[in-house]
Design a protein around this motif. Structure first.
Motif, PDB file in Angstrom:
ATOM      1  N   GLU A  56      78.156   9.515  16.481  1.00 45.18           N
ATOM      2  CA  GLU A  56      78.001   8.525  15.416  1.00 45.18           C
ATOM      3  C   GLU A  56      79.324   7.830  15.169  1.00 45.18           C
ATOM      4  N   SER A  57      79.257   6.527  15.025  1.00 42.62           N
ATOM      5  CA  SER A  57      80.451   5.740  14.758  1.00 42.62           C
ATOM      6  C   SER A  57      80.270   4.985  13.457  1.00 42.62           C
ATOM      7  N   GLY A  58      81.016   5.340  12.448  1.00 45.13           N
ATOM      8  CA  GLY A  58      80.917   4.621  11.173  1.00 45.13           C
ATOM      9  C   GLY A  58      79.553   4.779  10.547  1.00 45.13           C
ATOM     10  N   GLY A  59      79.073   3.728   9.912  1.00 43.93           N
ATOM     11  CA  GLY A  59      77.761   3.782   9.287  1.00 43.93           C
ATOM     12  C   GLY A  59      77.852   4.347   7.888  1.00 43.93           C
ATOM     13  N   ASN A  60      76.824   5.097   7.510  1.00 41.38           N
ATOM     14  CA  ASN A  60      76.765   5.668   6.163  1.00 41.38           C
ATOM     15  C   ASN A  60      77.961   6.575   5.896  1.00 41.38           C
ATOM     16  N   GLU A  61      78.255   6.769   4.640  1.00 38.17           N
ATOM     17  CA  GLU A  61      79.325   7.678   4.242  1.00 38.17           C
ATOM     18  C   GLU A  61      79.027   9.091   4.727  1.00 38.17           C
ATOM     19  N   THR A  62      77.769   9.495   4.606  1.00 36.32           N
ATOM     20  CA  THR A  62      77.404  10.850   5.000  1.00 36.32           C
ATOM     21  C   THR A  62      77.182  10.910   6.493  1.00 36.32           C
ATOM     22  N   GLU A  63      77.634  11.984   7.085  1.00 36.97           N
ATOM     23  CA  GLU A  63      77.402  12.194   8.511  1.00 36.97           C
ATOM     24  C   GLU A  63      75.953  12.606   8.707  1.00 36.97           C
ATOM     25  N   HIS A  64      75.357  12.105   9.747  1.00 34.63           N
ATOM     26  CA  HIS A  64      73.999  12.520  10.073  1.00 34.63           C
ATOM     27  C   HIS A  64      74.075  13.717  11.016  1.00 34.63           C
ATOM     28  N   PRO A  65      73.063  14.581  10.975  1.00 39.82           N
ATOM     29  CA  PRO A  65      73.062  15.718  11.887  1.00 39.82           C
ATOM     30  C   PRO A  65      73.097  15.234  13.340  1.00 39.82           C
ATOM     31  N   GLN A  66      73.818  15.960  14.171  1.00 41.43           N
ATOM     32  CA  GLN A  66      73.924  15.581  15.575  1.00 41.43           C
ATOM     33  C   GLN A  66      72.557  15.500  16.241  1.00 41.43           C
ATOM     34  N   GLU A  67      71.619  16.322  15.802  1.00 41.48           N
ATOM     35  CA  GLU A  67      70.291  16.285  16.426  1.00 41.48           C
ATOM     36  C   GLU A  67      69.610  14.933  16.206  1.00 41.48           C
ATOM     37  N   VAL A  68      69.856  14.283  15.065  1.00 38.02           N
ATOM     38  CA  VAL A  68      69.286  12.954  14.828  1.00 38.02           C
ATOM     39  C   VAL A  68      69.947  11.942  15.756  1.00 38.02           C
ATOM     40  N   VAL A  69      71.268  12.031  15.887  1.00 36.76           N
ATOM     41  CA  VAL A  69      72.007  11.152  16.805  1.00 36.76           C
ATOM     42  C   VAL A  69      71.480  11.345  18.227  1.00 36.76           C
ATOM     43  N   ASP A  70      71.270  12.614  18.626  1.00 34.11           N
ATOM     44  CA  ASP A  70      70.777  12.910  19.973  1.00 34.11           C
ATOM     45  C   ASP A  70      69.369  12.367  20.196  1.00 34.11           C
ATOM     46  N   GLN A  71      68.512  12.485  19.186  1.00 36.94           N
ATOM     47  CA  GLN A  71      67.134  11.993  19.333  1.00 36.94           C
ATOM     48  C   GLN A  71      67.124  10.486  19.597  1.00 36.94           C
ATOM     49  N   ILE A  72      67.896   9.756  18.824  1.00 37.35           N
ATOM     50  CA  ILE A  72      67.926   8.300  18.994  1.00 37.35           C
ATOM     51  C   ILE A  72      68.672   7.934  20.276  1.00 37.35           C
ATOM     52  N   GLY A  73      69.766   8.641  20.549  1.00 37.85           N
ATOM     53  CA  GLY A  73      70.517   8.396  21.781  1.00 37.85           C
ATOM     54  C   GLY A  73      69.669   8.581  23.016  1.00 37.85           C
ATOM     55  N   LYS A  74      68.820   9.615  23.028  1.00 43.29           N
ATOM     56  CA  LYS A  74      67.949   9.853  24.184  1.00 43.29           C
ATOM     57  C   LYS A  74      66.984   8.692  24.377  1.00 43.29           C
ATOM     58  N   GLN A  75      66.460   8.155  23.297  1.00 41.87           N
ATOM     59  CA  GLN A  75      65.543   7.017  23.402  1.00 41.87           C
ATOM     60  C   GLN A  75      66.268   5.789  23.953  1.00 41.87           C
ATOM     61  N   ILE A  76      67.526   5.603  23.561  1.00 42.21           N
ATOM     62  CA  ILE A  76      68.319   4.491  24.113  1.00 42.21           C
ATOM     63  C   ILE A  76      68.549   4.724  25.604  1.00 42.21           C
ATOM     64  N   ASP A  77      68.923   5.956  25.981  1.00 43.66           N
ATOM     65  CA  ASP A  77      69.121   6.272  27.406  1.00 43.66           C
ATOM     66  C   ASP A  77      67.860   5.985  28.213  1.00 43.66           C
ATOM     67  N   ASP A  78      66.712   6.447  27.710  1.00 40.06           N
ATOM     68  CA  ASP A  78      65.452   6.233  28.417  1.00 40.06           C
ATOM     69  C   ASP A  78      65.179   4.742  28.592  1.00 40.06           C
ATOM     70  N   PHE A  79      65.404   3.975  27.523  1.00 36.00           N
ATOM     71  CA  PHE A  79      65.176   2.534  27.584  1.00 36.00           C
ATOM     72  C   PHE A  79      66.111   1.886  28.613  1.00 36.00           C
ATOM     73  N   LEU A  80      67.390   2.230  28.553  1.00 37.28           N
ATOM     74  CA  LEU A  80      68.360   1.614  29.448  1.00 37.28           C
ATOM     75  C   LEU A  80      68.089   1.982  30.906  1.00 37.28           C
ATOM     76  N   SER A  81      67.664   3.214  31.165  1.00 36.76           N
ATOM     77  CA  SER A  81      67.412   3.622  32.548  1.00 36.76           C
ATOM     78  C   SER A  81      66.205   2.891  33.122  1.00 36.76           C
ATOM     79  N   LYS A  82      65.246   2.494  32.284  1.00 34.28           N
ATOM     80  CA  LYS A  82      64.068   1.771  32.759  1.00 34.28           C
ATOM     81  C   LYS A  82      64.297   0.270  32.820  1.00 34.28           C
ATOM     82  N   ASN A  83      65.344  -0.225  32.172  1.00 31.41           N
ATOM     83  CA  ASN A  83      65.514  -1.684  32.030  1.00 31.41           C
ATOM     84  C   ASN A  83      66.860  -2.181  32.547  1.00 31.41           C
TER      85      ASN A  83
END
Length: 84
Positions: A56-83
């Protein structure tokens, strides 16, 4: 900063089992912005990928759990690998 491009709509499960859903956009193909559009909560985060994975880079004051970052990151990876 360049023009913001919409990549995909992502979703993740956050604390309490709540689901956040919304668009992932980028203007430089390095930093990705996720913004929740459900439930009225002001949940958003900026993600960056390096050799060790997503973080996570910046954003909300509160840190989000790494698992949330990983869930969204995986979806970005999947999208980028297909496109590439």
């Amino acid at each position: 900063m360049g023009v913001k491009r919409h990549l995909l709509d992502a979703q993740a499960k956050v604390s309490g089992g709540r689901i956040v859903k919304g668009p992932v956009t980028t203007s430089d193909d390095k930093t990705y912005h996720f913004k929740n559009q459900t439930g009225g909560s002001d949940f958003y985060l900026y993600l960056i990928r390096d050799d060790n994975g997503w973080y996570e880079s910046g954003g909300n004051e509160t840190e989000h759990p790494q698992e949330v970052v990983d869930q969204i990151g995986k979806q970005i990876d999947d999208f980028l690998s297909k496109n590439e």
